[in-house]
Design an enzyme around this catalytic site. Structure first.
Site: not given
Ligand code: EPU
Length: 341
Positions: A166, A240, A336
């Site tokens: 990012r 995010s 972010e």
């Molecule tokens: N999780 C929780 N609770 C929550 C949300 C997430 O426990 O409420 C944990 C879970 O363990 C889950 C892990 O976080 O397995 C990862 O969650 P998710 O797959 O939703 O991905 P993220 O890390 O929360 C990132 C990006 C997203 C992108 C997703 C999928 C960042 C800041 N965000 O989210 O990007 O869509 O991965 O690759 O890196 C964005 O930048 O606006 C965005 C949506």
């Protein structure tokens, strides 16, 4: 005295809620909309330190904005060099998801995992957009940008963009110095789909798809996003709100001893990337609100405007969440989203 650009559309007292996906009420004194390179060159020459606006999907205005805002509406996309790995050009003002759909329509692979990301093509390299196992840098070739002080057009190669998680040079030393005009991507006719992300595999399995193509992967990503992330047209948000923090291995091991469920993924420089959504949920904020500012019930990393929130309402909630995560895990979350103060 305001500079006058007869060809450039100017909106005085522009309601920023119409130009940003958070939908928070804020007024910007002067918003200029530029649709072609001539207008952009004029604006770059005359406007002092303008704030640059694309799709407004990664911005939180905290209060009214008294700097000039320049909305980049340059349009156009084409295959500029065909072959097995065509070079594609898209103007900064093109909608990102429409560009993905256009590439799919041309049978070009490489960006299907980045389906449905809100925002414009010009904003994509700024933060090296990424989702479901793919980051923009994997297909990025180069970009053209206009330097604000000189009005000169400059090319940045992938190395020169210094992409990170990012992150890019445009969020670091080149911040506020350039306006991205257009982006070149290297896409592929021989498709190597990336289904490494667990959620994609699950959706494909449910549908009985064993040999997915780029269209199936795109459809899977779209359905995952729609099930987890709020639609900005319905509930204001900027995706995010925080980055997933990187922490040293020793700190991760210490925290995991206290919280055995704590997930961690390999990050930069041997660090561990920890999902901020997990930390926020564990700190008790998932689904909670302070007035009209909320932490989304299906994805704790997303802050939402439940209706009528100001930028300050959202920012106050963000600060409460940062403080709770700091107290519980000794981790400092970083926004972010770009905060316009
Ligand atoms: N999780 C929780 N609770 C929550 C949300 C997430 O426990 O409420 C944990 C879970 O363990 C889950 C892990 O976080 O397995 C990862 O969650 P998710 O797959 O939703 O991905 P993220 O890390 O929360 C990132 C990006 C997203 C992108 C997703 C999928 C960042 C800041 N965000 O989210 O990007 O869509 O991965 O690759 O890196 C964005 O930048 O606006 C965005 C949506």
């Amino acid at each position: 005295m305001l500079p006058i650009f007869p060809p450039v559309e100017l909106i005085n007292h522009a309601p920023l809620q119409q130009f940003t996906t958070f939908g928070v009420v804020a007024v910007c004194d002067h918003l200029y909309r530029v649709e072609d390179m001539e207008e952009l060159k004029l604006a770059a020459r005359y406007l002092e330190r303008p704030l640059i606006l694309g799709g407004g999907s990664n911005i939180l205005p905290v209060g009214d904005v008294h700097r000039n805002v320049l909305r980049i509406e340059l349009k156009g996309k084409e295959i500029v060099e065909d072959g097995p790995d065509p070079l594609v050009w898209a103007a900064a003002g093109e909608n990102w998801h429409e560009t993905v759909l256009w590439a799919l329509g041309q049978d070009l692979g490489g960006i299907e995992n980045l389906s449905l990301i809100p925002g414009t093509v010009g904003a994509a390299p700024l933060q090296n957009i990424g989702a479901y196992g793919v980051e923009l840098e994997s297909v990025f070739h180069s970009l053209e940008a206009i330097e604000l002080t000189t009005g000169e057009i400059r090319t940045f190669t992938r190395d020169e963009c210094r992409f990170g998680y990012r992150d890019s040079i445009f969020k670091q030393e080149a911040r506020d110095r350039y306006i991205i005009c257009g982006v070149f991507l290297r896409l592929h006719r021989d498709h190597q789909v990336n289904t490494s992300y667990g959620a994609i595999r699950e959706v494909l399995e449910q549908k009985g798809i064993t040999h997915p193509g780029i269209h199936e992967v795109s459809d899977a990503v779209i359905s995952i996003r729609q099930s987890k992330l709020p639609d900005p047209a319905v509930i204001g948000n900027a995706g995010s709100f925080f980055k997933n923090p990187m922490i040293p291995v020793a700190k991760f091991e210490h925290l995991q001893a206290l919280h055995p469920q704590l997930p961690g993924y390999p990050g930069n420089d041997g660090q561990v990337k920890v999902p901020a959504g997990w930390l926020i949920e564990k700190a008790g904020w998932k689904g909670k609100s302070i007035g009209p500012a909320g932490c989304y019930e299906k994805q704790a990393l997303v802050l939402v405007n439940r209706g009528g929130a100001t930028g300050l309402d959202i920012w106050n909630l963000a600060e409460e969440i940062m403080s709770a995560v700091r107290q519980m895990f000794d981790i400092n979350l970083q926004p972010e989203v770009n905060i316009w103060k």
